[in-house]
Design an enzyme around this catalytic site. Sequence first.
Site: not given
Ligand code: FAD
Ligand code: NAD
Length: 479
Positions: A58, A122, A189, A212, A246, A279, A320, A452
């Site tokens: 962001k 852990g 994707g 996609e 792909v 994904g 997650d 408004h």
């Molecule tokens: P994580 O944030 O993945 O945290 C897990 C933590 O556990 C990590 O710090 C890892 O190091 C630690 N860990 C894992 N295994 C172990 C272990 N064995 N021992 C010790 N530590 C460990 N979601 C939104 O809602 N809004 C968004 O705008 C958004 N944008 C995103 C943009 C991107 C580019 C990406 C990749 C994801 C985005 N997401 C967004 C998804 C969001 O980041 C995740 O849903 C969220 O971080 C999940 O939280 P979590 O705590 O389950 O896992």
């Molecule tokens: P996603 O599941 O949103 O999208 C993956 C896309 O890739 C799908 O449309 C799928 O059909 C396509 N795809 C899969 N295999 C493919 C292939 N071999 N060739 C071409 N297309 C293919 O996953 P993402 O964009 O990687 O995001 C991962 C997760 O992170 C999401 O589940 C999302 O919830 C989270 N996230 C959330 C936010 C947000 O809340 N704004 C932002 C970023 C990420």
Amino acid sequence: MSQQYDVIVVGGGPGGYVAAIRAAQLGFKTACVEMWQDDAGKDRLGGTCLNVGCIPSKALLESSELFHKSQHELATHGISAENVSIDIAKMISRKNEIVDQLTGGIAQLFQANGIEWIKGRGRYLGDKVVEVTAHDDKVSEYKATKGVILAFGSLPIDIPVAKMDGEHIVSSTGALDFAEVPKRLGVIGAGVIGLEMGSVWQAVGSEVTVLEAMPDFLPFADKQLAKEAQRTFKKQGLDIKLGAKVTNAEVKDGEVVVSYEDKNGEQSAHFDKLLVAVGRKPNTQDVLGENTKVVIGDRGFIEVDEHCQTAEQGVFAIGDCVRGPMLAHKASEEGVMAAEILAGQAGHVRYDVIPSVIYTHPEMAWVGQSEEQLKEASVDYVKGDFPFAANGRAKAMNAAGGFVKILADAESDEILGAHIIGPNASEMIHELIVAMEFYAASEDVARIIHAHPTLSESIHEAALAISGGAIHKVNPKKK
Ligand code: FAD
Ligand code: NAD
């Protein structure tokens, strides 16, 4: 004798760190095990979201959109700003500063709440014992007397046809750190990451092509919203190729050559960088010992019930690494629920009212059911929508694309879903989330006074439109 805590949380992302803070607030002696280290070897809390997810993406969206506006929108306001340029290194370092501040902030919150941060990896052994391997490979065991909360998070999925090398072929983490604007950016994707990161780099000058595999655009979103988004992105110049499978991606002479198949047969495309965003998968490899009843299912998710309780009493898994949408706010709410259940409270997450947001320009936000889901479930519903084109504030903002749509039960009028594409959709959706949390009827929203001129008046008008009473558009004739 292992060290004892009331509650041990494994993972310090938005699931785990929130669970730890809530557990400490509830009076538990709490530890959180977190292994994350940044490229410089600095220990970090905050997980994917703060380090390489929600927050840095962001930060870049904001910078890139400002640049885009300065080039393409200021003239509409009569402002001339010539020779505007962008310093990508500065944009990235600003992003890194924000990550630094926020992850450091979590460490301060841990200190203030008396939470022990155990640095290392852990594994849950069973009987509420967590084994931690520190960064120097020293292994220790910790025992929880009350409960354990597992919040391992997720990792990007890699596909064999496009092996990531961290330089030319990257995951979202790599796409947050490009040193310069890739002239041609390929994205595999068209999901949330593909669209958000594609928008960032497109706004600063990349030619972006999204490949996609599925034939439909954003199949998980309401169809009307997805259609509007696809039309808008196309107008902005984002090249989204649907039904593109792909078959190979390799680096040749410093560029990425991608082969794919679509309805016209074999195709190829050349890019400077390729983002693989197909994904994410639960990060649950080698996290359980042999003496636990906790179960990891086929797709790698830890199996839990609707309260995030695993098969072992007092051991929860959240975020997650369990079923449900991979969203930070969902992970955090599950963390709060698990901690509260451990404290003897009810603990509850309303899974049907979790908002989804895609932070592109325009933004998309929705909550509850889509029209397609309601039809599929044979629910008799009514809808009201309102275009931002008829909203004075949106016009004044030069952001009059998109609409608000509200879906309500035909008989009870309870709001069942809300879908927004347009300016500030991510903020506006909350009015409808509150309404749904309180099981409000669309008439309740229609009777609320909205200031408004505001964008939120479009929500008011969409609610009024359900009974044919929208003021600033012509309501369809009742059948
Ligand atoms: P994580 O944030 O993945 O945290 C897990 C933590 O556990 C990590 O710090 C890892 O190091 C630690 N860990 C894992 N295994 C172990 C272990 N064995 N021992 C010790 N530590 C460990 N979601 C939104 O809602 N809004 C968004 O705008 C958004 N944008 C995103 C943009 C991107 C580019 C990406 C990749 C994801 C985005 N997401 C967004 C998804 C969001 O980041 C995740 O849903 C969220 O971080 C999940 O939280 P979590 O705590 O389950 O896992
Ligand atoms: P996603 O599941 O949103 O999208 C993956 C896309 O890739 C799908 O449309 C799928 O059909 C396509 N795809 C899969 N295999 C493919 C292939 N071999 N060739 C071409 N297309 C293919 O996953 P993402 O964009 O990687 O995001 C991962 C997760 O992170 C999401 O589940 C999302 O919830 C989270 N996230 C959330 C936010 C947000 O809340 N704004 C932002 C970023 C990420």
